[in-house]
Design a protein around this motif. Structure first.
Motif, mmCIF file in Angstrom:
data_model
loop_
_atom_site.group_PDB
_atom_site.id
_atom_site.type_symbol
_atom_site.label_atom_id
_atom_site.label_comp_id
_atom_site.label_asym_id
_atom_site.label_seq_id
_atom_site.Cartn_x
_atom_site.Cartn_y
_atom_site.Cartn_z
ATOM 1 N N THR A 239 0.819 -1.211 0.000
ATOM 2 C CA THR A 239 0.000 0.000 0.000
ATOM 3 C C THR A 239 0.853 1.261 0.000
ATOM 4 N N LEU A 240 2.018 1.199 0.633
ATOM 5 C CA LEU A 240 2.862 2.395 0.733
ATOM 6 C C LEU A 240 4.236 2.144 0.113
ATOM 7 N N ILE A 241 4.825 3.191 -0.467
ATOM 8 C CA ILE A 241 6.203 3.125 -0.954
ATOM 9 C C ILE A 241 7.101 3.562 0.200
ATOM 10 N N ALA A 242 8.055 2.715 0.548
ATOM 11 C CA ALA A 242 8.987 2.991 1.650
ATOM 12 C C ALA A 242 8.241 3.379 2.937
ATOM 13 N N GLY A 243 7.048 2.834 3.088
ATOM 14 C CA GLY A 243 6.275 3.102 4.295
ATOM 15 C C GLY A 243 5.808 4.541 4.411
ATOM 16 N N THR A 244 5.847 5.312 3.306
ATOM 17 C CA THR A 244 5.584 6.751 3.401
ATOM 18 C C THR A 244 4.535 7.250 2.407
ATOM 19 N N LEU A 245 4.749 6.916 1.107
ATOM 20 C CA LEU A 245 3.902 7.469 0.051
ATOM 21 C C LEU A 245 2.886 6.438 -0.416
ATOM 22 N N PRO A 246 1.610 6.843 -0.653
ATOM 23 C CA PRO A 246 0.651 5.900 -1.257
ATOM 24 C C PRO A 246 1.234 5.337 -2.563
ATOM 25 N N ASN A 247 1.070 4.030 -2.755
ATOM 26 C CA ASN A 247 1.734 3.350 -3.863
ATOM 27 C C ASN A 247 0.996 3.542 -5.194
ATOM 28 N N THR A 248 1.254 4.678 -5.880
ATOM 29 C CA THR A 248 0.746 4.893 -7.239
ATOM 30 C C THR A 248 1.954 5.049 -8.161
ATOM 31 N N GLN A 249 1.703 4.950 -9.474
ATOM 32 C CA GLN A 249 2.843 5.077 -10.403
ATOM 33 C C GLN A 249 3.445 6.480 -10.353
ATOM 34 N N VAL A 253 7.356 7.529 -9.343
ATOM 35 C CA VAL A 253 8.284 8.394 -10.084
ATOM 36 C C VAL A 253 8.899 9.414 -9.124
ATOM 37 N N ILE A 254 8.064 9.980 -8.256
ATOM 38 C CA ILE A 254 8.558 10.973 -7.285
ATOM 39 C C ILE A 254 9.604 10.330 -6.365
ATOM 40 N N TRP A 255 9.296 9.115 -5.882
ATOM 41 C CA TRP A 255 10.244 8.416 -4.999
ATOM 42 C C TRP A 255 11.568 8.151 -5.716
ATOM 43 N N LEU A 256 11.470 7.606 -6.948
ATOM 44 C CA LEU A 256 12.696 7.218 -7.662
ATOM 45 C C LEU A 256 13.555 8.427 -7.999
ATOM 46 N N ARG A 257 12.909 9.596 -8.211
ATOM 47 C CA ARG A 257 13.680 10.773 -8.619
ATOM 48 C C ARG A 257 14.214 11.569 -7.438
ATOM 49 N N GLY A 258 13.779 11.234 -6.227
ATOM 50 C CA GLY A 258 14.307 11.968 -5.076
ATOM 51 C C GLY A 258 13.916 11.317 -3.767
ATOM 52 N N ASN A 260 15.350 11.064 -0.990
ATOM 53 C CA ASN A 260 15.619 11.858 0.220
ATOM 54 C C ASN A 260 14.692 13.058 0.367
ATOM 55 N N LYS A 261 14.024 13.428 -0.744
ATOM 56 C CA LYS A 261 13.037 14.517 -0.637
ATOM 57 C C LYS A 261 11.760 13.974 -0.016
ATOM 58 N N VAL A 262 11.459 12.713 -0.295
ATOM 59 C CA VAL A 262 10.263 12.086 0.271
ATOM 60 C C VAL A 262 10.525 11.706 1.727
ATOM 61 N N LYS A 263 11.705 11.170 1.976
ATOM 62 C CA LYS A 263 12.016 10.622 3.289
ATOM 63 C C LYS A 263 13.452 11.012 3.648
ATOM 64 N N PRO A 264 13.627 12.139 4.345
ATOM 65 C CA PRO A 264 14.981 12.599 4.655
ATOM 66 C C PRO A 264 15.774 11.495 5.348
ATOM 67 N N HIS A 265 17.030 11.410 5.065
ATOM 68 C CA HIS A 265 17.965 10.446 5.676
ATOM 69 C C HIS A 265 17.682 9.004 5.287
ATOM 70 N N THR A 266 16.881 8.769 4.239
ATOM 71 C CA THR A 266 16.723 7.382 3.798
ATOM 72 C C THR A 266 18.060 6.889 3.227
ATOM 73 N N ALA A 267 18.291 5.589 3.353
ATOM 74 C CA ALA A 267 19.552 5.031 2.847
ATOM 75 C C ALA A 267 19.522 4.863 1.332
ATOM 76 N N MET A 268 18.344 5.016 0.714
ATOM 77 C CA MET A 268 18.317 4.904 -0.749
ATOM 78 C C MET A 268 18.799 6.225 -1.349
ATOM 79 N N PRO A 269 19.896 6.182 -2.132
ATOM 80 C CA PRO A 269 20.464 7.427 -2.659
ATOM 81 C C PRO A 269 19.684 7.978 -3.849
ATOM 82 N N ASP A 270 19.898 9.267 -4.138
ATOM 83 C CA ASP A 270 19.357 9.887 -5.344
ATOM 84 C C ASP A 270 20.235 9.443 -6.508
ATOM 85 N N LEU A 271 19.671 8.692 -7.457
ATOM 86 C CA LEU A 271 20.475 8.142 -8.548
ATOM 87 C C LEU A 271 20.384 8.976 -9.817
#
Ligand code: HEC
Ligand code: HEC
Length: 289
Positions: A239-249, A253-258, A260-271
Motif C-alpha cells: 500500500t505504501l512506498i517505503a512506508g511513506t507514500l501511497p503506492n501509485t505510479q 516516479v517521485i520516490w525514484l527521482r528523489g 531523500n526529498k520524500v524521506k529525509p535520511h533514507t539510505a536509498m540514494p538519489d540516482l
C-alpha cells in the motif's frame, strides 16, 4: 556376412558415441571441479594470457561489427558537434582512456583489460561502431554503457570528436575540451518530461543501468540477490512506498527521482534518474504482484 558387418558397424558407432559422452561428462566434471576449488585467479593484477586476450579482443571486434551493421551514421563534420563531443569526452572518458598529453586516472590504470588511449580508435572501428561501443559498453571489460547517461546526440558528438582526436596535440586538447565545459554541459537532462508510453524492456535495462539491482532483488533482473534494500517482488501489492507514500505510479516516479526529498535520511540514494526512465521503471514495478 552382410548382416554381420552391419552389426559390427553399429557396435563401433555405439563405442564412439559412448566414448564421446564419457569425455564430455569428464570435461564438465573437470570444469566444475576447477571452478569449485577456486583455481581460476580473478585478481585484476593477473593479466589475461596473450592468446586468451587476442581471442577475446577478436570476438569483441566481430560482435561490435555485427551489432552496429544497421546503424545510420549522421554527418559528423560539424565543428560545433566536435567541440561538444570534446567536453563530453573530457567529462566522461578521460579518467579511463586519457587524452593527448593527459594520462588516465588511477582507476583507468588499474583495470584489466587496460583501457587504451582512443587516438587509434578510428583506425580500428567505423564511426557507427564507435557509437555502438559508447552507447552499449563492453560487457566483461569495464567499459561502461552510456545510453542512460548521455543523449543520443551527445554520443554522436563524442564520435565526431573521436575522429578529431588523432590530429590533436597535447596543447590543442585542453584548449578544445576544457573552456567550453560551462557553455555545453554534457549529460542527459534529468528534467526532460516523459513524452511517450512507458517502455517495459527499456525499464528492465534501466533497473540495472541505474544500479537498482545492486541493492534490490528485482524479478526479471539478473543480480547477486542483494539484501541492501528491500526485495521488490510483490511491490504492486504494497500500500505504501517505503512506508511513506501511497503506492501509485506517479508517486513511484517521485520516490525514484528523489528518495531523500520524500524521506529525509533514507539510505536509498538519489540516482539522478530522468523523468522518462523513472516512468518506465514505475510502469514495470507496477506489474510486480
Ligand atoms: C571506467 C573506465 C572507462 C570509462 C569511463 C570509459 N571507458 Fe571506454 N573502455 C574501457 C575499457 C576497460 C575498455 C576495453 C579495453 C579493451 O578491451 O582492450 C574500453 C574500450 C573502449 C573502446 C574500444 C576501443 C578499443 O580499442 O578497445 C572505445 C571506442 C571506448 N572505450 C570509448 C569510450 C568513450 C567514448 C568513453 C566516454 C564516453 C569511455 N570509453 C569511457 C573503460 C572505460
Ligand atoms: C544503495 C542502495 C540502493 C540503490 C542503488 C537503490 N535503492 Fe531502492 N531502496 C534502498 C533502501 C535502503 C530502501 C528502503 C528505504 C526506506 O524505506 O527508507 C529502498 C527502497 C526502495 C523502494 C521502496 C520499497 C518498498 O518496499 O516500499 C523502491 C520501490 C525502490 N527502492 C526502488 C529502487 C529503484 C527503482 C532503484 C534504481 C533507480 C533503487 N531503488 C536504487 C536502497 C537502494
Amino acid at each position: 556376412m552382410r548382416v554381420h558387418n552391419g552389426l559390427n558397424f553399429m557396435n563401433r558407432i555405439r563405442t564412439i558415441l559412448a566414448t564421446i559422452a564419457a569425455l564430455a561428462i569428464l570435461g564438465v566434471v573437470g570444469a566444475a571441479g576447477f571452478i569449485w576449488v577456486g583455481f581460476y585467479n580473478v585478481g585484476a593484477t593477473r593479466q589475461h594470457l596473450q592468446p586468451v586476450y587476442s581471442v577475446l579482443e577478436f570476438a569483441m571486434h566481430r560482435s561490435v561489427r555485427l551489432h552496429a551493421l544497421n546503424i545510420d551514421t549522421p554527418p559528423l563534420e560539424d565543428e560545433a558537434m566536435v567541440r561538444r563531443g570534446a567536453t563530453c569526452f573530457d567529462a566522461n572518458c578521460v579518467q579511463c582512456h586519457g587524452a593527448p598529453g593527459v594520462a588516465q586516472d588511477d582507476i583507468g590504470k588499474s583495470m584489466q583489460p587496460l583501457p587504451g588511449p582512443l587516438v587509434d580508435a578510428t583506425q580500428n572501428f567505423h564511426p557507427r561502431e564507435l557509437y555502438w561501443i559508447t552507447r552499449h559498453g563492453i560487457r566483461l571489460s569495464g567499459m561502461p554503457a552510456w545510453e542512460f547517461r548521455l543523449t543520443d546526440g551527445e554520443i554522436w558528438d563524442v564520435v565526431a570528436f573521436l575522429r578529431r582526436l588523432p590530429m590533436l596535440t597535447p596543447q590543442a586538447y585542453p584548449e578544445m575540451a576544457r573552456p567550453q565545459l560551462a557553455a555545453f554541459p554534457c549529460g542527459r537532462d534529468v528534467n526532460i518530461a516523459a513524452m511517450r508510453a512507458p517502455d517495459v524492456p527499456r525499464a528492465k535495462q534501466a533497473l540495472y543501468q541505474y544500479a537498482c539491482s545492486a541493492c534490490h532483488t528485482i524479478p526479471g533482473v539478473t543480480s547477486s540477490f542483494p539484501n541492501v534494500g528491500p526485495p521488490l517482488a510483490g511491490l504492486a501489492s504494497r500500500t505504501l512506498i517505503a512506508g511513506t507514500l501511497p503506492n501509485t505510479q506517479d508517486n513511484m516516479v517521485i520516490w525514484l527521482r528523489g528518495p531523500n526529498k520524500v524521506k529525509p535520511h533514507t539510505a536509498m540514494p538519489d540516482l539522478r534518474v530522468t523523468q522518462e526512465d523513472a516512468a518506465d521503471m514505475a510502469a514495470y514495478l507496477a506489474t510486480l504482484r
